[in-house]
Every structure is written in structure tokens, then in C-alpha cells.
Design an enzyme around this catalytic site. Structure first.
Site, PDB file in Angstrom:
ATOM      1  N   ASP A  84       0.869  -0.855   0.125  1.00 19.10           N
ATOM      2  CA  ASP A  84       0.005  -0.189   0.090  1.00 19.10           C
ATOM      3  C   ASP A  84       0.702   1.406  -0.131  1.00 19.10           C
ATOM      4  OD1 ASP A  84       1.179  -0.306   2.555  1.00 19.10           O
ATOM      5  OD2 ASP A  84      -0.802  -0.574   3.067  1.00 19.10           O
ATOM      6  N   ASN A 152      -7.215  -2.726  14.241  1.00 22.04           N
ATOM      7  CA  ASN A 152      -9.012  -3.193  13.331  1.00 22.04           C
ATOM      8  C   ASN A 152      -8.564  -4.151  12.827  1.00 22.04           C
ATOM      9  OD1 ASN A 152      -7.534  -2.532  11.348  1.00 22.04           O
ATOM     10  ND2 ASN A 152      -9.261  -1.120  11.294  1.00 22.04           N
ATOM     11  N   HIS A 154      -6.805  -5.324  10.106  1.00 22.63           N
ATOM     12  CA  HIS A 154      -7.158  -4.590   8.675  1.00 22.63           C
ATOM     13  C   HIS A 154      -5.260  -5.766   8.020  1.00 22.63           C
ATOM     14  CE1 HIS A 154      -4.525  -0.884   9.042  1.00 22.63           C
ATOM     15  NE2 HIS A 154      -3.804  -1.343   9.304  1.00 22.63           N
TER      16      HIS A 154
HETATM   17  C1  GLP Z   1      -0.381  -0.012   8.675  1.00 25.75           C
HETATM   18  C2  GLP Z   1       0.113  -1.028   7.052  1.00 25.75           C
HETATM   19  C3  GLP Z   1      -0.266  -2.907   6.474  1.00 25.75           C
HETATM   20  C4  GLP Z   1       0.181  -2.428   8.235  1.00 25.75           C
HETATM   21  C5  GLP Z   1      -0.006  -2.279   9.500  1.00 25.75           C
HETATM   22  C6  GLP Z   1       0.448  -2.552  10.953  1.00 25.75           C
HETATM   23  O1  GLP Z   1      -1.360   0.525   8.641  1.00 25.75           O
HETATM   24  N1  GLP Z   1      -0.609  -0.726   6.169  1.00 25.75           N
HETATM   25  O2  GLP Z   1       0.384  -2.503   6.105  1.00 25.75           O
HETATM   26  O3  GLP Z   1       1.527  -4.167   7.989  1.00 25.75           O
HETATM   27  O4  GLP Z   1      -1.133  -1.468   9.588  1.00 25.75           O
HETATM   28  O5  GLP Z   1       1.418  -1.875  11.240  1.00 25.75           O
HETATM   29  P1  GLP Z   1       2.430  -2.302  11.776  1.00 25.75           P
HETATM   30  O6  GLP Z   1       3.640  -2.951  11.842  1.00 25.75           O
HETATM   31  O7  GLP Z   1       2.537  -0.668  12.049  1.00 25.75           O
HETATM   32  O8  GLP Z   1       1.959  -2.278  13.567  1.00 25.75           O
END
Ligand code: GLP
Length: 265
Positions: A84, A152, A154
């Protein structure tokens, strides 16, 4: 696959060998385990195409990747594909996921910046840019997709409610996600409202998927993803339907699993 002795390897519940669960004592054991999977995939193909996640979770993994080059796994011919990218953020900005992957992963491995692919956050027509990127992803199979998970549930920026068949597209970020990601920006209001993300359906086309999660705060999302019903309310739950998914977790992130843990010992 390299198996760290501090990690327990289990099929998830009764689902069979296509979904695996690896639970490790420490974050560095988790990272070692994920690096082992990346190396195994990369050593099995001439020009690996690896889908990569930005975010804090993968920093320890990418930090360990340079020694992989010494172990002669061929990354020079690898291509990396972002999950993304924020809209309205230039590739050169330190806040961009392009920058994150170029500086923390590609540079360390001697992979040229031209082999890091992703959506252009400044594209004037985000829908057309999403189509362009989806076509680049579909041009040849992604050998391995690395995923983190949002609080959440995602994956990428597929927020709850995303169709499980969705393709790469522009999306609006939830308030929770913007708040969570604010630490990377100077001020909370600087966090972009929109992004382009690979769709859940796009992610599901990868040959193999690794979802990595560490820390207690990820535990509820992990439990819903791994053991909950498959639902667009928890986009990561779609991975239960993939034929080669590995969840690699530390103990705190695994702490709300129920029946998977019963089978652990
Ligand atoms: C983000 C990204 C994801 C990432 C996830 C977890 O918002 N869009 O690709 O894997 O959330 O992020 P983090 O590893 O900083 O907890």
C-alpha cells in the site's frame, strides 16, 4: 524452513497443513523465523517477487535481512511490491512506504530502487493508478506476501468492511488507523486520509502468505483473524481460506488464541 528452537510450529486448529501457526518467545525469534521463510522462498526461484509490508512490525525482519545476502540467497534479482501507499505523499518523503522499503530493505540487500514497485501516491488519477499497479502485480505471481495486521484486523489498508474479493484501489483510512499511524508523522493531522492498497483478493493471489504480529495490543485482532469467522469485518480472516498461510506470532500477540493454543503442547 529454518525452525528456531524457541518457536513452536503447529497447524492451526483442525484446519490442516495449509494454515500454519508459529509462536515464538521473543520478537527476535519471530523475526528469525520470518527471515527463514523469506530465504526459503527466495532460494527456490530465480527472480523472486516478494510482496512487502511497511510498518514497525517488520523492522526487526528487515534488520536481519543483510546477513541473508551473505548466506548467498539471491536477492539482487528480487523485486519487491508494496502492499500500500499513502495518497498525497511523494515516493521520496520519509513518510512514504516506498521510502521505508527502499531504505530499510532494498538498500541493505543491494536491490536497486527500480526493483521496488508500488502505487504512486501523487498520481493525479488514483483509480487509474490502482489499475496500473494491479496489472503489474498480476503480470506474474507474487511468490510470497508479507503482511502485518492492524488493530482493527486490516491487512494492507483494507479496513473492516472491505470486500474479501477486492482489488487494488483507493481507500479512505479509518480514524483508528490514522491515530495509530500518527507517530510516524509530525502531527496527527498530517496523516493522510487516503491511500492506495492492494485488495484482499489481490493479496490472496500470492503463492504463499506470512502474517506476522508481535505485542499484546495485536492479540484481539490476531484471535479474530486466525480463529474468528471469515468476514469482511476482519479482512485478515480471509487468510484462513488461502492454501499456504503462516501466522508467525510472539507469545503476547498469540495470547488471545483459544483452541489453537489448546493444541500447542
Ligand atoms: C499499517 C499498514 C500495514 C501494516 C499494519 C501494521 O497501517 N497499512 O501494511 O502491516 O498497519 O502496522 P505496524 O506493523 O506498524 O503495527
Amino acid at each position: 524452513m529454518e525452525q528456531s528452537s524457541a518457536c513452536r510450529h503447529r497447524p492451526v486448529g483442525q484446519f490442516g497443513e495449509s494454515v500454519r501457526l508459529i509462536i515464538c518467545e521473543t520478537v527476535s525469534d519471530v523475526a528469525e523465523s520470518v527471515v527463514g521463510i523469506i530465504e526459503k522462498v527466495a532460494s527456490g526461484v530465480a527472480s523472486p517477487r516478494i510482496g512487502v509490508a511497511a510498518g514497525a512490525t517488520f523492522e526487526p525482519v528487515y534488520g536481519l535481512m543483510a546477513p541473508c545476502a551473505n548466506r548467498r540467497v539471491r536477492f539482487a534479482s528480487a523485486s519487491f511490491f508494496l502492499l500500500d501507499e499513502y495518497l498525497g505523499v511523494s515516493d521520496e518523503s520519509p513518510n512514504s512506504f516506498h521510502h521505508f522499503i527502499r531504505s530499510r530493505l532494498a538498500h541493505r540487500l543491494g536491490v536497486s530502487p527500480g526493483r521496488v514497485h508500488g502505487p504512486n501516491g501523487l498520481a493525479p488519477d488514483p483509480s487509474a493508478e490502482s489499475t496500473r499497479y494491479e496489472e503489474a502485480l498480476l503480470a506474474a505471481p507474487i511468490d510470497l506476501q508479507l503482511l502485518g495486521i492492524g488493530l482493527n484486523g486490516h491487512i494492507g489498508f483494507n479496513e473492516p468492511g472491505s470486500s474479501l474479493a477486492s482489488r487494488t484501489r483507493p481507500v479512505r483510512l479509518s480514524r483508528l488507523t490514522r491515530r495509530t499511524n500518527a507517530s510516524h508523522f509530525q502531527a496527527p493531522e498530517d496523516v493522510p486520509q487516503r491511500a492506495i492498497t492492494q485488495g484482499v483478493g489481490t493479496i490472496m493471489r500470492a503463492g504463499a502468505i506470512v502474517l506476522m504480529a508481535t505485542g499484546r495490543r495485536k492479540a484481539p485482532a490476531v484471535a479474530r483473524a486466525v480463529e474468528g469467522p471469515v468476514s469482511s469485518a476482519v479482512p485478515a480472516s480471509a487468510l484462513q481460506l488461502h492454501t499456504d498461510t503462516t501466522y508467525v506470532l510472539d507469545e503476547p500477540a498469540a495470547s488471545e488464541l483459544t483452541f489453537s493454543l489448546e493444541l500447542r503442547e
